[in-house]
Design a protein around this motif. Structure first.
Motif, PDB file in Angstrom:
ATOM      1  N   LEU A   8       7.964  59.507  25.739  1.00  0.00           N
ATOM      2  CA  LEU A   8       8.803  60.811  25.021  1.00  0.00           C
ATOM      3  C   LEU A   8      10.303  60.338  25.049  1.00  0.00           C
ATOM      4  O   LEU A   8      10.874  60.067  25.968  1.00  0.00           O
ATOM      5  CB  LEU A   8       8.526  61.949  25.811  1.00  0.00           C
ATOM      6  N   ARG A   9      11.044  60.758  23.832  1.00  0.00           N
ATOM      7  CA  ARG A   9      12.495  60.225  23.942  1.00  0.00           C
ATOM      8  C   ARG A   9      13.276  61.567  24.592  1.00  0.00           C
ATOM      9  O   ARG A   9      12.901  62.820  24.098  1.00  0.00           O
ATOM     10  CB  ARG A   9      12.805  60.235  22.439  1.00  0.00           C
ATOM     11  N   VAL A  10      14.115  61.285  25.518  1.00  0.00           N
ATOM     12  CA  VAL A  10      14.879  62.163  26.345  1.00  0.00           C
ATOM     13  C   VAL A  10      16.294  62.290  26.113  1.00  0.00           C
ATOM     14  O   VAL A  10      16.784  61.199  26.346  1.00  0.00           O
ATOM     15  CB  VAL A  10      14.363  62.077  27.854  1.00  0.00           C
ATOM     16  N   PHE A  11      16.851  63.015  25.645  1.00  0.00           N
ATOM     17  CA  PHE A  11      18.356  63.386  25.292  1.00  0.00           C
ATOM     18  C   PHE A  11      19.064  63.974  26.589  1.00  0.00           C
ATOM     19  O   PHE A  11      18.748  65.177  26.923  1.00  0.00           O
ATOM     20  CB  PHE A  11      18.513  63.961  23.959  1.00  0.00           C
ATOM     21  N   LYS A  36       6.738  54.842  31.908  1.00  0.00           N
ATOM     22  CA  LYS A  36       6.552  54.943  30.380  1.00  0.00           C
ATOM     23  C   LYS A  36       6.217  56.350  29.859  1.00  0.00           C
ATOM     24  O   LYS A  36       5.819  56.474  28.711  1.00  0.00           O
ATOM     25  CB  LYS A  36       5.680  54.093  29.704  1.00  0.00           C
ATOM     26  N   TYR A  37       6.599  57.446  30.930  1.00  0.00           N
ATOM     27  CA  TYR A  37       6.391  58.674  30.134  1.00  0.00           C
ATOM     28  C   TYR A  37       7.614  59.058  29.484  1.00  0.00           C
ATOM     29  O   TYR A  37       7.371  59.471  28.141  1.00  0.00           O
ATOM     30  CB  TYR A  37       6.573  59.791  31.520  1.00  0.00           C
ATOM     31  N   ILE A  38       8.835  58.569  29.715  1.00  0.00           N
ATOM     32  CA  ILE A  38       9.925  58.750  29.057  1.00  0.00           C
ATOM     33  C   ILE A  38      11.102  57.627  28.742  1.00  0.00           C
ATOM     34  O   ILE A  38      10.597  56.748  29.616  1.00  0.00           O
ATOM     35  CB  ILE A  38      10.812  60.080  29.750  1.00  0.00           C
ATOM     36  N   GLU A  98      11.721  70.350  22.980  1.00  0.00           N
ATOM     37  CA  GLU A  98      11.804  71.126  24.268  1.00  0.00           C
ATOM     38  C   GLU A  98      13.073  71.002  24.920  1.00  0.00           C
ATOM     39  O   GLU A  98      13.494  69.996  24.894  1.00  0.00           O
ATOM     40  CB  GLU A  98      10.706  70.947  25.435  1.00  0.00           C
ATOM     41  N   VAL A  99      13.528  72.302  25.206  1.00  0.00           N
ATOM     42  CA  VAL A  99      14.936  72.205  25.990  1.00  0.00           C
ATOM     43  C   VAL A  99      14.733  72.606  27.397  1.00  0.00           C
ATOM     44  O   VAL A  99      14.051  73.512  27.590  1.00  0.00           O
ATOM     45  CB  VAL A  99      15.958  73.003  25.360  1.00  0.00           C
ATOM     46  N   ILE A 100      15.294  71.854  28.228  1.00  0.00           N
ATOM     47  CA  ILE A 100      15.271  72.017  29.886  1.00  0.00           C
ATOM     48  C   ILE A 100      16.589  72.364  30.241  1.00  0.00           C
ATOM     49  O   ILE A 100      17.168  71.053  30.601  1.00  0.00           O
ATOM     50  CB  ILE A 100      14.460  70.947  30.659  1.00  0.00           C
ATOM     51  N   PRO A 101      17.044  73.302  30.529  1.00  0.00           N
ATOM     52  CA  PRO A 101      18.205  73.605  31.359  1.00  0.00           C
ATOM     53  C   PRO A 101      18.072  73.136  32.757  1.00  0.00           C
ATOM     54  O   PRO A 101      17.083  73.520  33.461  1.00  0.00           O
ATOM     55  CB  PRO A 101      18.711  74.864  31.145  1.00  0.00           C
ATOM     56  N   ILE A 102      19.211  72.445  33.390  1.00  0.00           N
ATOM     57  CA  ILE A 102      19.147  72.102  34.456  1.00  0.00           C
ATOM     58  C   ILE A 102      20.291  72.537  35.308  1.00  0.00           C
ATOM     59  O   ILE A 102      21.353  72.082  34.879  1.00  0.00           O
ATOM     60  CB  ILE A 102      18.835  70.524  34.836  1.00  0.00           C
ATOM     61  N   ARG A 145       8.476  66.019  34.716  1.00  0.00           N
ATOM     62  CA  ARG A 145       7.052  65.520  34.515  1.00  0.00           C
ATOM     63  C   ARG A 145       6.063  66.407  34.099  1.00  0.00           C
ATOM     64  O   ARG A 145       5.276  65.963  33.124  1.00  0.00           O
ATOM     65  CB  ARG A 145       6.777  65.074  35.913  1.00  0.00           C
ATOM     66  N   ARG A 146       6.013  67.557  34.399  1.00  0.00           N
ATOM     67  CA  ARG A 146       4.918  68.477  34.103  1.00  0.00           C
ATOM     68  C   ARG A 146       5.036  68.859  32.553  1.00  0.00           C
ATOM     69  O   ARG A 146       4.125  68.880  31.619  1.00  0.00           O
ATOM     70  CB  ARG A 146       5.132  70.139  34.808  1.00  0.00           C
ATOM     71  N   VAL A 147       6.519  69.082  31.893  1.00  0.00           N
ATOM     72  CA  VAL A 147       6.627  69.075  30.590  1.00  0.00           C
ATOM     73  C   VAL A 147       6.026  68.049  29.784  1.00  0.00           C
ATOM     74  O   VAL A 147       5.618  67.983  28.717  1.00  0.00           O
ATOM     75  CB  VAL A 147       8.133  69.449  30.365  1.00  0.00           C
ATOM     76  N   ALA A 148       6.470  66.589  30.176  1.00  0.00           N
ATOM     77  CA  ALA A 148       6.020  65.378  29.667  1.00  0.00           C
ATOM     78  C   ALA A 148       4.488  65.361  29.645  1.00  0.00           C
ATOM     79  O   ALA A 148       4.009  65.029  28.423  1.00  0.00           O
ATOM     80  CB  ALA A 148       6.699  64.249  30.335  1.00  0.00           C
ATOM     81  N   GLU A 149       3.879  65.793  30.683  1.00  0.00           N
ATOM     82  CA  GLU A 149       2.494  65.668  30.785  1.00  0.00           C
ATOM     83  C   GLU A 149       1.914  66.752  29.675  1.00  0.00           C
ATOM     84  O   GLU A 149       0.809  66.233  29.121  1.00  0.00           O
ATOM     85  CB  GLU A 149       1.864  65.984  32.117  1.00  0.00           C
TER      86      GLU A 149
END
Length: 200
Positions: A8-11, A36-38, A98-102, A145-149
Motif C-alpha cells: 500500500l502506498r503511504v503518503f 511489504k505491507y506498505i 484512508e486518512v490517519i491523523p497522528i 498495521r490494522r488499517v493496512a490489513e
C-alpha cells in the motif's frame, strides 16, 4: 493459493519542524515496510528539478493511506493545511484513500476538518505526553498495521481496480500514466519497494 499484492502506498504529510519525530515514526513502521505491507512517500523523495506542487499532488492522488503528523506547527503551515491535508480529506470523502491523523504534540483540533476523525495514538494522547515515547510509537504502528490489513482483506476477493494498483472503473486511466511516483523508503539514496504475498 497466493494472491500477489503491491505494498500500500503511504503518503506522509508533516511539518519540517517535526522532522525528528517523523524519522522516529518511520523507524517504528519499518517492519511494515520490510514485510511489504506498505511503501512510503514523503517530500524529501522529490528529485532535483521536479516541480514540488505537482509531485506532491501526484503522490497524494496515488496513495491509499495518508498519515497526517499533527502538531501546532503542522496546523500553522499553510502548505500542510491547505494543500496536503485538504486534498487528502477531499480524496477521503471520495473513498479513494484512508486518512490517519497522528498526534505528535498536543494541539487543539476543535473546529478543524479532522476534529471528528479517529486519531493515533489512542485516546487522543499526543506522543510527547507519553512517559515512554516508544510505547506511543508502537501504538501508532499497530494502528497503521490494522488499517493496512483491512485494505488487504478487502482486496483479496477481486484484485482489480485500485486494489491491484490499476485505475478504478470510472477513474481517468490517463491520469495514472501521468504520475510516475516512486514509493518506498530511501536507503543510501535508493528507493526500495516490493511485492506482498497473502496466503488464503
Amino acid at each position: 493459493m497466493q494472491n500477489v499484492q503491491e505494498p500500500l502506498r503511504v503518503f506522509i504529510s508533516y511539518s519540517h519542524k517535526d522532522k525528528r519525530m517523523k524519522d522516529k515514526l518511520m523507524t517504528h513502521i519499518n517492519s511494515l515496510i520490510r514485510q511489504k505491507y506498505i511503501s512510503l512517500w514523503f517530500d524529501n523523495m522529490i528529485l532535483p528539478g521536479k516541480t514540488i506542487d505537482k509531485e506532491v499532488l501526484c503522490a497524494l492522488q496515488s496513495s491509499q493511506i495518508v498519515l497526517l503528523l499533527l502538531s501546532a506547527d503542522y496546523l500553522a503551515s499553510d502548505y500542510c493545511y491547505q494543500i496536503e491535508m485538504e486534498e487528502a480529506l477531499t480524496l477521503r470523502d471520495k473513498k479513494k484513500l484512508e486518512v490517519i491523523p497522528i498526534l505528535l504534540r498536543p494541539v487543539d483540533l476543535k473546529g478543524t476538518p479532522i476534529d471528528n476523525i479517529m486519531t493515533l495514538p489512542e485516546d487522543r494522547k499526543a506522543i510527547t505526553l507519553f512517559k515512554n515515547e516508544d510505547k506511543a510509537y508502537k501504538n501508532v504502528a499497530e494502528g497503521i498495521r490494522r488499517v493496512a490489513e483491512i485494505w488487504y482483506r478487502k482486496s483479496i476477493p477481486n484484485l482489480t481496480g485500485n486494489w491491484a494498483g490499476q485505475p478504478a472503473e470510472n477513474e481517468d486511466k490517463n491520469n495514472s500514466k501521468q504520475c510516475n511516483i516512486n514509493y518506498g523508503i530511501q536507503i543510501n539514496g535508493d528507493v526500495h519497494g516490493g511485492i506482498f504475498k497473502i496466503k488464503n
